[in-house]
Design an enzyme around this catalytic site. Structure first.
Site, PDB file in Angstrom:
ATOM      1  N   GLU B  33       0.844  -1.193   0.000  1.00 17.72           N
ATOM      2  CA  GLU B  33       0.000   0.000   0.000  1.00 17.72           C
ATOM      3  C   GLU B  33       0.882   1.248   0.000  1.00 17.72           C
ATOM      4  O   GLU B  33       1.739   1.398   0.872  1.00 17.72           O
ATOM      5  CB  GLU B  33      -0.919  -0.029   1.228  1.00 17.72           C
ATOM      6  CG  GLU B  33      -1.930  -1.180   1.149  1.00 17.72           C
ATOM      7  CD  GLU B  33      -2.360  -1.711   2.519  1.00 17.72           C
ATOM      8  OE1 GLU B  33      -2.053  -1.078   3.528  1.00 17.72           O
ATOM      9  OE2 GLU B  33      -2.994  -2.783   2.549  1.00 17.72           O
ATOM     10  N   GLU B  64      -4.390  -6.938   2.401  1.00 17.54           N
ATOM     11  CA  GLU B  64      -3.158  -7.608   2.809  1.00 17.54           C
ATOM     12  C   GLU B  64      -3.194  -9.108   2.593  1.00 17.54           C
ATOM     13  O   GLU B  64      -2.180  -9.719   2.222  1.00 17.54           O
ATOM     14  CB  GLU B  64      -2.837  -7.296   4.276  1.00 17.54           C
ATOM     15  CG  GLU B  64      -2.403  -5.855   4.534  1.00 17.54           C
ATOM     16  CD  GLU B  64      -3.552  -4.892   4.745  1.00 17.54           C
ATOM     17  OE1 GLU B  64      -4.718  -5.312   4.571  1.00 17.54           O
ATOM     18  OE2 GLU B  64      -3.305  -3.724   5.084  1.00 17.54           O
ATOM     19  N   PHE B  87       1.946  -1.210   8.593  1.00 15.37           N
ATOM     20  CA  PHE B  87       2.276  -1.255  10.020  1.00 15.37           C
ATOM     21  C   PHE B  87       2.206  -2.729  10.431  1.00 15.37           C
ATOM     22  O   PHE B  87       1.269  -3.432  10.028  1.00 15.37           O
ATOM     23  CB  PHE B  87       1.240  -0.515  10.868  1.00 15.37           C
ATOM     24  CG  PHE B  87       1.261   0.984  10.764  1.00 15.37           C
ATOM     25  CD1 PHE B  87       1.737   1.769  11.823  1.00 15.37           C
ATOM     26  CD2 PHE B  87       0.760   1.630   9.639  1.00 15.37           C
ATOM     27  CE1 PHE B  87       1.713   3.152  11.751  1.00 15.37           C
ATOM     28  CE2 PHE B  87       0.739   3.016   9.558  1.00 15.37           C
ATOM     29  CZ  PHE B  87       1.220   3.786  10.616  1.00 15.37           C
ATOM     30  N   ASP B  89       1.173  -3.840  13.007  1.00 16.08           N
ATOM     31  CA  ASP B  89      -0.109  -3.988  13.707  1.00 16.08           C
ATOM     32  C   ASP B  89      -1.218  -4.521  12.799  1.00 16.08           C
ATOM     33  O   ASP B  89      -2.217  -5.044  13.273  1.00 16.08           O
ATOM     34  CB  ASP B  89      -0.548  -2.630  14.257  1.00 16.08           C
ATOM     35  CG  ASP B  89       0.570  -1.908  14.978  1.00 16.08           C
ATOM     36  OD1 ASP B  89       0.518  -1.816  16.199  1.00 16.08           O
ATOM     37  OD2 ASP B  89       1.518  -1.452  14.292  1.00 16.08           O
ATOM     38  N   PHE B  90      -1.049  -4.380  11.495  1.00 19.42           N
ATOM     39  CA  PHE B  90      -2.097  -4.821  10.559  1.00 19.42           C
ATOM     40  C   PHE B  90      -1.984  -6.309  10.239  1.00 19.42           C
ATOM     41  O   PHE B  90      -2.741  -6.838   9.431  1.00 19.42           O
ATOM     42  CB  PHE B  90      -2.023  -4.028   9.244  1.00 19.42           C
ATOM     43  CG  PHE B  90      -2.149  -2.533   9.388  1.00 19.42           C
ATOM     44  CD1 PHE B  90      -2.545  -1.953  10.594  1.00 19.42           C
ATOM     45  CD2 PHE B  90      -1.879  -1.695   8.315  1.00 19.42           C
ATOM     46  CE1 PHE B  90      -2.652  -0.575  10.724  1.00 19.42           C
ATOM     47  CE2 PHE B  90      -2.001  -0.318   8.432  1.00 19.42           C
ATOM     48  CZ  PHE B  90      -2.375   0.248   9.641  1.00 19.42           C
ATOM     49  N   HIS B 133      -1.184   1.045  16.242  1.00 17.77           N
ATOM     50  CA  HIS B 133      -0.172   1.516  15.287  1.00 17.77           C
ATOM     51  C   HIS B 133       1.208   1.692  15.919  1.00 17.77           C
ATOM     52  O   HIS B 133       2.029   2.439  15.392  1.00 17.77           O
ATOM     53  CB  HIS B 133      -0.592   2.872  14.685  1.00 17.77           C
ATOM     54  CG  HIS B 133      -1.763   2.807  13.764  1.00 17.77           C
ATOM     55  ND1 HIS B 133      -3.051   2.697  14.212  1.00 17.77           N
ATOM     56  CD2 HIS B 133      -1.834   2.835  12.415  1.00 17.77           C
ATOM     57  CE1 HIS B 133      -3.881   2.675  13.183  1.00 17.77           C
ATOM     58  NE2 HIS B 133      -3.167   2.749  12.067  1.00 17.77           N
TER      59      HIS B 133
END
Lengths: 329, 338
Positions: B33, B64, B87, B89-90, B133
């Site tokens: 992205e 993703e 990130f 976190d994703f 994040h």
């Protein structure tokens, strides 16, 4: 679509190879599991998902594929693997957990990986869809006219991976054929209770790609629909979504009590056996004789017998092999 | 004759590594992205789009599972993809592809398929981006067999480790700390900039780097923790306390020998980790010392890590949970009985 004699007889033989392989596997799987069923016991431990009845999907699509075309299968992968031309001995040996297997006994029945036939599959529903998209992306980047096929069940069409994979393939105009096997059941949940629309093929509209529904468990009907989809992909015109109505003769897994399924369903399905159906077509059209059909069936039987013998006679891997192949050296 | 030296930010060093490998090897491509025109939210792909165009530097949908799964499929068919997970976190929306497929297919295929995929991703907090994040999470991925885990702390290492990652035939997860990238919009960490040779070079995985030799306490860390440890070492040195700072650089493979050797010399171990405390890197390092150098310890092992809470938003809350030079200084003094 005209189908030549060789293709018809090859499809017929491959369907028998699949059927006989699955029936032999059902029997082998039960060894050591009677009278008390223990999933860890016998020469073939673990889960077992058989595809008898679903042969048309595999052979109808794979008849159009070349060795270098990629296939992503499912947790119920034997029919795809056989139709794609996987070495039956190494496949059977893998399922028996032997060192001569495709993955040297590290994958098992749900995890058949074969660089030779560009085949992969896996135990996570829907996960193979992006893998096929990636293979197709590679083909496009490499300037090859190969295609990738993602096979998955109607249950998988409700996964996020389905939406993401179709969107990417359509967006990037990749040579992928998405093939939904609608065998009516997501384990015990019928399609009507899991999927908001009757035909997943209609979902193609959401990605601006063709969607084709094949409403019969018929190898020739699949062959025809897949032929157009594969040709379109090879021409660089992008992906197609096919859904095929097919029949699951065994339970979701071997040992499935199938309390959810009407008792008369399987006999009813078997009355419309797709192998007999193709055999009748071959005879009716004069593409082959009864002797040809018998020979094809016997060839399949010999191949399956040989593969099972090879698997049973092969050695197990040494236990320390468990520590190998985490990383490529 | 004076030798020309160049100092680069970590972000520029990573992008240069990728560019050089893309020039060398047509199989290498990048997707993710905002990796294209934008150059990556954290600058890891800056300049690549202009150089290589949209076919090799591909902006993806926010998808993703789709593009990380596609990276795997492309790798199996002979490409060498680099996918950016914006990130770390994703990871939750794509973890199946990472840990069930990318990490396991080489093993389950008995070595038949190789999976040369690099997943690069941003880690770290300190700028009030809160719990979704700001995490590090490399310990979570290091826990799963089949993934190599790279966590650079400076520009020189970042370039050499990225080239090594791209040339590796295995899946590599490459974690860059946002605070080290040299972004104009974040608190600068000048010590993360370093001299970076123009020519390509590699740094082997599994080789920790002694950032500062010392005799009194071994401080083991990665990424931002290395800089905090170096700041603390400066302060402590004024009092004659000599801290040895060990930068692991990769968690898988882990340079256990370097940890053990250092502790055998200093007899004290402090692990500094911006990841969560429990079941993570700090525990693994401590276990290694317990297994191989317990008798050499003159004090109990200490750990400074995020104390098993989500990363909070408000500045005083966040600063309270993150490792800091002050915390390291205090811990070292306690370990020395001061």
């Amino acid at each position: 679509m005209a189908v030549d004699r060789t293709t018809l007889l090859t499809m017929y033989r491959d369907m028998w190879t699949i059927r006989l392989f699955e029936d032999a596997m059902a029997a082998a799987y039960l060894e050591g599991k009677q009278p008390v069923f223990n999933i860890a016991a016998g020469p073939v431990p673990g889960e077992m998902h058989l595809a008898a009845g679903q042969e048309p999907v595999a052979v109808g699509v794979c008849a159009h594929l070349r060795r270098e075309d990629a296939v992503a299968g499912t947790h119920r992968p034997h029919h795809f693997a056989i139709a794609k031309g996987m070495d039956l001995r190494r496949m059977a040996a893998e399922i028996f957990g032997k060192v001569t297997g495709l993955g040297r006994g590290k994958g098992g029945h749900m995890h058949l990986f074969d660089p030779e036939t560009h085949f992969g599959c896996g135990g996570i529903v829907g996960a193979g869809i992006p893998h096929a998209v990636g293979a197709a992306l590679a083909f496009k980047k490499q300037g090859r006219d190969n295609v990738a096929v993602a096979f998955f069940g109607d249950g998988a069409a409700n996964q996020g991976a389905f939406h993401e994979g179709l969107n990417l393939a359509a967006l990037w105009k990749l040579p992928v054929i998405f093939v939904v096997e609608d065998n009516a059941w997501a384990i015990s949940v019928p399609k009507a209770k899991s999927t908001a629309i009757a035909s997943n093929a209609d979902r193609a509209a959401a990605y601006g790609i063709p969607g084709v529904y094949v409403g019969e468990n018929d190898a020739l009907a699949v062959y025809e629909a897949a032929g157009e989809a594969v040709a379109r992909a090879r021409r660089g015109e992008g992906p197609t979504l096919l859904e095929v109505k097919t029949d699951r003769y065994y339970g979701h897994f071997q040992g499935d009590p199938e309390v959810y399924r009407p008792k008369d369903e399987v006999p009813r399905l078997k009355a419309n056996d797709p192998i007999d159906r193709l055999g009748r077509r071959i005879l009716e059209t004069g593409a082959g004789t009864q002797a040809d059909l018998d020979a094809a069936r016997e060839e399949a039987r010999a191949k399956v017998d040989d593969a099972f013998r090879f698997a049973r006679e092969s050695p197990y891997p040494s236990p320390e092999e468990a520590l190998m192949h985490v990383f490529a050296e | 004759m004076a030798v020309e030296t160049r100092r680069l930010t970590m972000g520029k060093a990573i992008a240069e590594a990728i560019a050089q490998e893309m020039e060398r090897d047509p199989r290498v491509f990048v997707m993710g992205e905002d990796v294209g025109v934008y150059g990556g939210i954290f600058g890891a792909t800056q300049g690549l789009y202009e150089k290589f165009g949209p076919e090799r530097v591909m902006d993806t949908p926010i998808s993703e599972t789709g593009f990380i799964g596609a990276a795997l499929g492309a790798a199996l068919e002979g490409m060498r993809p680099i996918a950016e997970l914006m990130f770390v976190d994703f990871f939750g929306v794509a973890m199946d592809q990472i840990y069930n497929h990318i990490a396991k297919i080489h093993y389950m295929s008995g070595g038949g398929f190789k999976v040369p995929v690099v997943i690069m991703t941003a880690i770290g907090g300190g700028y009030s981006d809160a719990a979704q994040h700001s995490q590090c999470l490399y310990g979570l991925f290091a826990h799963v067999p089949g993934l190599k885990i790279v966590v650079p702390s400076n520009a020189y290492d970042a370039k050499g480790l990225m080239i090594q990652a791209i040339r590796d035939d295995n899946p590599v997860m490459y974690f860059f700390h946002k605070g080290l990238m040299g972004l104009g919009w974040m608190t600068p960490q000048p010590s993360a900039m370093s001299e970076v040779p123009e020519e390509p070079y590699t740094i082997p995985f599994g080789k920790a780097d002694v950032k500062r030799p010392g005799r009194d306490v071994t401080v083991v860390s990665v990424a931002m923790g290395v800089h905090r440890a170096m700041e603390a070492a400066e302060v402590l040195a004024r009092d004659g306390i000599e801290v040895e700072v060990l930068d692991l650089r990769t968690l898988v493979p882990l340079d256990r020998d370097a940890i053990v050797e250092s502790v055998k010399r200093t007899h004290r171990l402090l692990v500094v980790d911006e990841d969560y405390l429990s079941y993570g890197m700090s525990g693994e390092v401590a276990a290694t010392v317990a297994e191989r150098a317990l008798d050499y310890l003159d004090a109990p092992v200490r750990r400074i890590a995020v104390p098993d809470v989500p990363i909070p938003y408000s500045r005083p809350l966040e600063q309270f949970v993150l490792p800091s030079a002050d915390k390291i200084v205090a811990a070292v003094r306690e370990m020395l009985g001061e």
